[in-house]
Motif scaffolding. Sequence first.
Motif, mmCIF file in Angstrom:
data_model
loop_
_atom_site.group_PDB
_atom_site.id
_atom_site.type_symbol
_atom_site.label_atom_id
_atom_site.label_comp_id
_atom_site.label_asym_id
_atom_site.label_seq_id
_atom_site.Cartn_x
_atom_site.Cartn_y
_atom_site.Cartn_z
ATOM 1 N N ASP A 173 0.853 -1.190 0.000
ATOM 2 C CA ASP A 173 0.000 0.000 0.000
ATOM 3 C C ASP A 173 0.887 1.238 0.000
ATOM 4 O O ASP A 173 1.767 1.378 0.849
ATOM 5 C CB ASP A 173 -0.902 0.018 1.241
ATOM 6 C CG ASP A 173 -1.915 -1.118 1.209
ATOM 7 O OD1 ASP A 173 -2.439 -1.389 0.112
ATOM 8 O OD2 ASP A 173 -2.147 -1.729 2.253
ATOM 9 N N SER A 197 -2.352 6.514 1.742
ATOM 10 C CA SER A 197 -3.280 6.380 2.856
ATOM 11 C C SER A 197 -3.677 7.767 3.357
ATOM 12 O O SER A 197 -3.033 8.775 3.022
ATOM 13 C CB SER A 197 -2.619 5.571 3.988
ATOM 14 O OG SER A 197 -3.491 5.444 5.090
ATOM 15 N N GLU A 228 -2.779 13.344 4.195
ATOM 16 C CA GLU A 228 -2.585 12.241 3.265
ATOM 17 C C GLU A 228 -1.113 11.851 3.327
ATOM 18 O O GLU A 228 -0.254 12.695 3.588
ATOM 19 C CB GLU A 228 -2.972 12.661 1.855
ATOM 20 C CG GLU A 228 -4.473 12.871 1.678
ATOM 21 C CD GLU A 228 -4.800 13.462 0.327
ATOM 22 O OE1 GLU A 228 -5.110 12.701 -0.593
ATOM 23 O OE2 GLU A 228 -4.738 14.707 0.215
ATOM 24 N N GLY A 234 -0.871 3.157 7.413
ATOM 25 C CA GLY A 234 -1.675 2.689 6.285
ATOM 26 C C GLY A 234 -0.880 2.467 5.015
ATOM 27 O O GLY A 234 -1.442 2.133 3.983
ATOM 28 N N VAL A 235 0.434 2.645 5.088
ATOM 29 C CA VAL A 235 1.278 2.365 3.928
ATOM 30 C C VAL A 235 2.330 1.327 4.305
ATOM 31 O O VAL A 235 2.620 1.122 5.485
ATOM 32 C CB VAL A 235 1.991 3.651 3.392
ATOM 33 C CG1 VAL A 235 0.990 4.604 2.802
ATOM 34 C CG2 VAL A 235 2.807 4.313 4.500
#
Length: 229
Positions: free
Chosen positions: A2, A5, A14, A226-227
Amino acid sequence: MDRYSIIENKNQREIVLLKGFPCVWGKCSFCDYIDDNSKLEDEINNINFQVLENITGKYKVLEVINSGSCFEIPKDTLLRIKEIITEKNIEKLFLESHWCYKNKLQEMRDFFEIPIIFKIGVETFDYEFRNVVLNKNARFKNVEELKEHFDSPCMLVGIKGQTKEMIDNDMDIILNNFNHATINIFVNNTTDIKRDEELVDWFIEKYKFIDKNTDFEVLYNNTDFGVGD
Ligand code: SF4
């Protein structure tokens, strides 16, 4: 992997995890994420351009990370980021850099022309542990020297060999000297550096109040932003 995020809980922004050229140092004993580095400039840019398409400007704040320093991001990607900053009305940027680029930070500030919060992997303020055990090659002598260049330290907690006194000292320094910091709880990876579970449990219990501090971010897992993978 990912690579985009949105961080909603603290310092809303972001975040993109871009590809870059090899980390200038590449020898930290705890690091295996430099495997994401590449020497293929076209391939790096193509991937990065796709990732950057996701940015909406939702919070007008963008964090750009790569497995290294922002100075290892190809020029064409930097130019695209600059275009997006204008297109999406981004007002603040978070970037990361190794200590060795300390005298180049102003070049990046001049290039982007918006406020930049410069993060740095400090890991610990214990000079020996940082430079001998972790092999960080970040040879600043004290927090005052660090603050002359950088805004936000990234700390590493829970490694075998680290002591409670070291961590107490680190938390005392960041809480009293910075408006923003990131604390990474070490997670075992492919390197020989190992996590100390007892130390992690102690830290989480003693410093849970930091999680309530809106400006200090505690990452319990590498992917908490989230990454990554
Ligand atoms: S400076 Fe960062 S990316 Fe480079 S080896 Fe050290 S931890 Fe890894």
